[in-house]
Design a protein around this motif. Structure first.
Motif, PDB file in Angstrom:
ATOM      1  N   VAL A 443      81.941  11.860  49.158  1.00 14.97           N
ATOM      2  CA  VAL A 443      81.632  12.855  50.182  1.00 14.97           C
ATOM      3  C   VAL A 443      80.494  12.358  51.076  1.00 14.97           C
ATOM      4  O   VAL A 443      79.454  11.912  50.591  1.00 14.97           O
ATOM      5  CB  VAL A 443      81.235  14.201  49.543  1.00 14.97           C
ATOM      6  CG1 VAL A 443      80.920  15.224  50.631  1.00 14.97           C
ATOM      7  CG2 VAL A 443      82.356  14.706  48.643  1.00 14.97           C
ATOM      8  N   ARG A 444      80.735  12.446  52.371  1.00 14.43           N
ATOM      9  CA  ARG A 444      79.691  12.149  53.359  1.00 14.43           C
ATOM     10  C   ARG A 444      79.372  13.441  54.090  1.00 14.43           C
ATOM     11  O   ARG A 444      80.272  14.189  54.459  1.00 14.43           O
ATOM     12  CB  ARG A 444      80.179  11.085  54.346  1.00 14.43           C
ATOM     13  CG  ARG A 444      79.200  10.779  55.474  1.00 14.43           C
ATOM     14  CD  ARG A 444      79.718   9.637  56.342  1.00 14.43           C
ATOM     15  NE  ARG A 444      78.835   9.402  57.469  1.00 14.43           N
ATOM     16  CZ  ARG A 444      78.998   9.931  58.677  1.00 14.43           C
ATOM     17  NH1 ARG A 444      80.036  10.739  58.918  1.00 14.43           N
ATOM     18  NH2 ARG A 444      78.156   9.659  59.661  1.00 14.43           N
ATOM     19  N   THR A 445      78.094  13.713  54.270  1.00 18.33           N
ATOM     20  CA  THR A 445      77.705  14.912  55.002  1.00 18.33           C
ATOM     21  C   THR A 445      77.225  14.529  56.398  1.00 18.33           C
ATOM     22  O   THR A 445      76.631  13.465  56.595  1.00 18.33           O
ATOM     23  CB  THR A 445      76.592  15.675  54.269  1.00 18.33           C
ATOM     24  OG1 THR A 445      75.465  14.812  54.080  1.00 18.33           O
ATOM     25  CG2 THR A 445      77.074  16.166  52.913  1.00 18.33           C
ATOM     26  N   VAL A 446      77.506  15.399  57.343  1.00 18.75           N
ATOM     27  CA  VAL A 446      77.084  15.202  58.726  1.00 18.75           C
ATOM     28  C   VAL A 446      76.189  16.384  59.106  1.00 18.75           C
ATOM     29  O   VAL A 446      76.640  17.537  59.085  1.00 18.75           O
ATOM     30  CB  VAL A 446      78.292  15.115  59.680  1.00 18.75           C
ATOM     31  CG1 VAL A 446      77.823  14.919  61.124  1.00 18.75           C
ATOM     32  CG2 VAL A 446      79.226  13.973  59.265  1.00 18.75           C
ATOM     33  N   ASN A 447      74.956  16.095  59.405  1.00 18.53           N
ATOM     34  CA  ASN A 447      73.980  17.125  59.805  1.00 18.53           C
ATOM     35  C   ASN A 447      73.764  18.185  58.722  1.00 18.53           C
ATOM     36  O   ASN A 447      73.514  19.358  59.035  1.00 18.53           O
ATOM     37  CB  ASN A 447      74.404  17.803  61.116  1.00 18.53           C
ATOM     38  CG  ASN A 447      74.424  16.836  62.283  1.00 18.53           C
ATOM     39  OD1 ASN A 447      73.611  15.915  62.341  1.00 18.53           O
ATOM     40  ND2 ASN A 447      75.349  17.036  63.212  1.00 18.53           N
ATOM     41  N   ALA A 448      73.848  17.789  57.456  1.00 20.03           N
ATOM     42  CA  ALA A 448      73.622  18.750  56.368  1.00 20.03           C
ATOM     43  C   ALA A 448      72.199  19.290  56.372  1.00 20.03           C
ATOM     44  O   ALA A 448      71.937  20.357  55.813  1.00 20.03           O
ATOM     45  CB  ALA A 448      73.934  18.104  55.017  1.00 20.03           C
ATOM     46  N   GLU A 449      71.281  18.561  57.027  1.00 19.44           N
ATOM     47  CA  GLU A 449      69.895  19.036  57.086  1.00 19.44           C
ATOM     48  C   GLU A 449      69.762  20.321  57.899  1.00 19.44           C
ATOM     49  O   GLU A 449      68.721  20.989  57.854  1.00 19.44           O
ATOM     50  CB  GLU A 449      68.989  17.960  57.679  1.00 19.44           C
ATOM     51  CG  GLU A 449      69.221  17.639  59.140  1.00 19.44           C
ATOM     52  CD  GLU A 449      70.361  16.641  59.367  1.00 19.44           C
ATOM     53  OE1 GLU A 449      70.596  16.276  60.525  1.00 19.44           O
ATOM     54  OE2 GLU A 449      70.995  16.243  58.374  1.00 19.44           O
ATOM     55  N   LEU A 450      70.838  20.697  58.645  1.00 23.64           N
ATOM     56  CA  LEU A 450      70.800  21.945  59.403  1.00 23.64           C
ATOM     57  C   LEU A 450      70.924  23.174  58.502  1.00 23.64           C
ATOM     58  O   LEU A 450      70.561  24.276  58.907  1.00 23.64           O
ATOM     59  CB  LEU A 450      71.924  21.963  60.444  1.00 23.64           C
ATOM     60  CG  LEU A 450      71.814  20.943  61.586  1.00 23.64           C
ATOM     61  CD1 LEU A 450      73.051  21.009  62.477  1.00 23.64           C
ATOM     62  CD2 LEU A 450      70.551  21.182  62.405  1.00 23.64           C
TER      63      LEU A 450
END
Length: 628
Positions: A443-450
């Motif tokens: 799994v890759r997350t994109v902008n999970a810091e949001l």
């Protein structure tokens, strides 16, 4: 934060002076303690007629006794005083203590050295709350796991070097004792010099009135920590690790001498391998956690501690060499590499276990009470370590062998870990989620810091598979309350995970109007309490990979609780075994291959007034793109 950034902290003033201060403290503690234990193990008759096994457990016990007696007071001081100034006072105290120890070395006065051991325990007691309260004050949230990992790595590298330096220098003839006295005073002075560069760290509670009664403050401190159940049970889990480590490490001197038939170099080798393992495990947390506080690693670490504790027992009883050997001779013996590997892996899994617990305690306790919470943890740690020392002495007196003590400790670890994880199922739930996204899927997350770190918010996502909630859960830095179809909620096996996560089952009005209304009440309550709530507005799994129409339930939720909404999209999950497509699910999964890639993309927040079902569907569709 990338792996390189984890170490880039060592070039920054907000981190580096503090790191070297604590590193030199850990180094000096262990130079002194190991030198004393080594001289008592290999030259006991020159110092005392007391039983060596008793002293090997008594001395570490005396070192940690001040943690039990004075941690509550130390926590108050760390919350009331500026941390850089307090650290400098502690380092000056260390210089005085090492001066007393030097006189004990020169005069061959054992009990003066024992007093110095207790003094270094006081030194570490005062510095402990400063160490772990300083990090969340100076580091960003996304740096906290990496910073803790570097601190733990530094601590155990300091332990490793201290053990090596102490064990090697003290036996040098004819000036070993003089060298140890000089080196320990030198390290104490270097630690004070490093502390001079620690940046200003304002006291969170400068008006705090110190309660100098350590016992009443201890009770009050632990009572405060108990109010936050996950934090308190994490403290218990942390303390158990120190019980495990204390009882194992205390046996290493006699284990090396009597069971492995080695000189002090073999004892040093065991300590080196164990400490390297702790350092490696601590640093691995940064990579394995995805740069967030991932408590799913804690059960993973606990499993490894029991497995390799048991394996160390079996490796020990099968070791049959009887010749007296040095370090290189031991490595050449049959079965030695197995023992060293077990010690290494106990260290690695210990690092994976302890770092996430530290980060969880730091991030979930009251910011105004961090030092006192850490002090409460140190009280529990010291109590568990004293019990470990007493238990080891009782077992040795009762005729148990050291390998049998390793076996008993591994079994106790499995029992205690199971108990703690049953009380806080979030640990096991996060472990299963972590395993899912590191085994079956990549799994890759994109902008999970949001995803917001604090406060109420609603997350909306497309609904692709039966494990959507687990993937999202693994990507989030905090617990999420999921709203899901009551039939998926009751899926065998997965149902336990959903119940543990306090998911909210919902049903269409025509099926169960009472359950539907209860779901909306539960959602409003969760948002009122500041929780994250995640819903799948399609109301059902996709049957063809396309996004179904978003239902109006989201509007009803936001009318009651007008909070920020964060759109999310899962992409790459369609076609896996746990999706609802036509054809054989095993065939679909086989075509995808093992370790299939998928992504979770998170979008910018949307105000409640703009979050209509149509607009949210548009944003989720844009985030997903063409990759189903």
């Amino acid at each position: 934060m990338s792996q390189s950034n984890q170490f880039s902290l060592l070039g920054q003033r907000r981190f580096a002076p503090f790191f070297w201060t604590q590193f030199l403290g850990a180094l000096n503690d262990n130079v002194f303690k190991t030198a004393l234990l080594t001289i008592l193990t290999y030259d006991a008759l020159s110092w005392t007629t007391l039983d060596t096994g008793l002293l090997n457990n008594l001395i570490p016990g005396l070192f940690i006794l001040p943690f039990f007696l004075f941690s509550a007071t130390a926590g108050q001081l760390a919350d009331k005083m500026e941390k850089g100034r307090l650290a400098r006072y502690v380092k000056l105290l260390e210089i005085v203590i090492m001066g007393i120890a030097a006189y004990g070395w020169m005069t061959h006065h054992l009990w003066l050295l024992v007093v110095a051991v207790a003094g270094m325990g006081v030194h570490s007691t005062i510095f402990g709350p400063v160490k772990y309260a300083y990090l969340p004050q100076q580091l960003k949230p996304q740096e906290l796991v990496g910073g803790n990992g570097v601190i733990e790595m530094g601590t155990f590298v300091g332990i490793l070097l201290g053990e090596v330096v102490g064990a090697v220098l003290v036996v040098q003839k004819p000036f070993g004792l003089e060298i140890i006295a000089f080196v320990t005073i030198g390290f104490a002075i270097l630690g004070w010099v490093a502390s001079l560069a620690i940046p200003l760290s304002p006291a969170p509670a400068p008006d705090l009135k110190i309660n100098w009664n350590p016992f009443s403050e201890m009770v009050r401190n632990l009572g405060f920590s108990r109010r936050n159940r996950p934090v308190f049970l994490s403290i218990l889990g942390n303390s158990w690790f120190w019980f495990y480590g204390a009882i194992v490490l205390a046996q290493f001197p006699l284990y090396a001498k009597n069971y492995l038939h080695g000189d002090h170099g073999v004892f040093v080798l065991l300590l080196m391998v164990f400490s390297v393992g702790i350092g490696v495990g601590s640093l691995l947390c940064e990579r394995l956690s995805g740069h967030k506080v991932e408590i799913g690693l804690v059960p993973f670490g606990a499993i490894g501690l029991s497995v390799f504790g048991l394996e160390l027992y079996f490796a020990s009883v099968s070791y049959s060499a009887t010749a007296v050997v040095d370090m290189s001779g031991f490595v050449a013996q049959h079965g030695s590499l197995r023992i060293l590997f077990d010690c290494l892996m106990i260290g690695v899994f210990g690092g994976l276990y302890i770092v996430p617990l530290f980060a969880l305690i730091q991030t979930r306790c009251d910011p105004q009470h961090v030092s006192r919470t850490i002090a409460g943890m140190n009280i529990m740690n010291s109590l568990f370590m004293v019990i470990a020392a007493l238990l080891a002495m009782v077992l040795l007196r009762s005729g148990f062998t050291i390998p049998q003590i390793f076996l008993i400790t591994a079994i106790l670890n499995a029992i205690v870990a199971t108990y703690i994880f049953s009380l806080v199922p979030e640990f096991l739930m996060r472990f299963l989620a972590w395993m899912l996204i590191h085994t079956i899927h990549r799994v890759r997350t994109v902008n999970a810091e949001l995803i917001p770190k604090h406060g109420a918010a609603v997350l909306v996502c497309n609904h692709v598979s039966y494990v959507d909630a687990i993937v999202i859960m693994a990507a989030s830095p905090r617990p999420i309350r999921f709203v899901m179809d009551h039939r998926i909620f009751r899926t065998p096996v997965l149902s336990w995970i959903f119940r543990t996560a306090k998911a909210i089952p919902i049903a269409p009005a025509k099926e169960d109007p009472w359950l539907m209304e209860k779901a909306y009440v539960d959602i409003a309550q969760a948002l009122h309490e500041g929780d994250l709530v995640c819903i799948f507005p399609e109301g059902k799994l996709t049957s063809n990979g396309e996004i179904n129409e978003f239902k109006g339930g989201i509007k009803k939720i936001l009318d009651r609780s007008p909070v920020q909404v964060f759109p999310m999209a899962l992409r790459g999950l369609w076609g896996s075994m746990l999706t609802r497509g036509s054809g054989n699910p095993f065939h679909r999964s086989f075509k995808r291959g093992l370790f299939s890639k998928l992504e979770l993309a998170v979008g910018e927040s949307i105000p409640a007034q703009q979050a209509t079902p149509e607009y949210l569907q548009q944003r989720v569709s844009e985030l997903r793109g063409e990759w189903k």
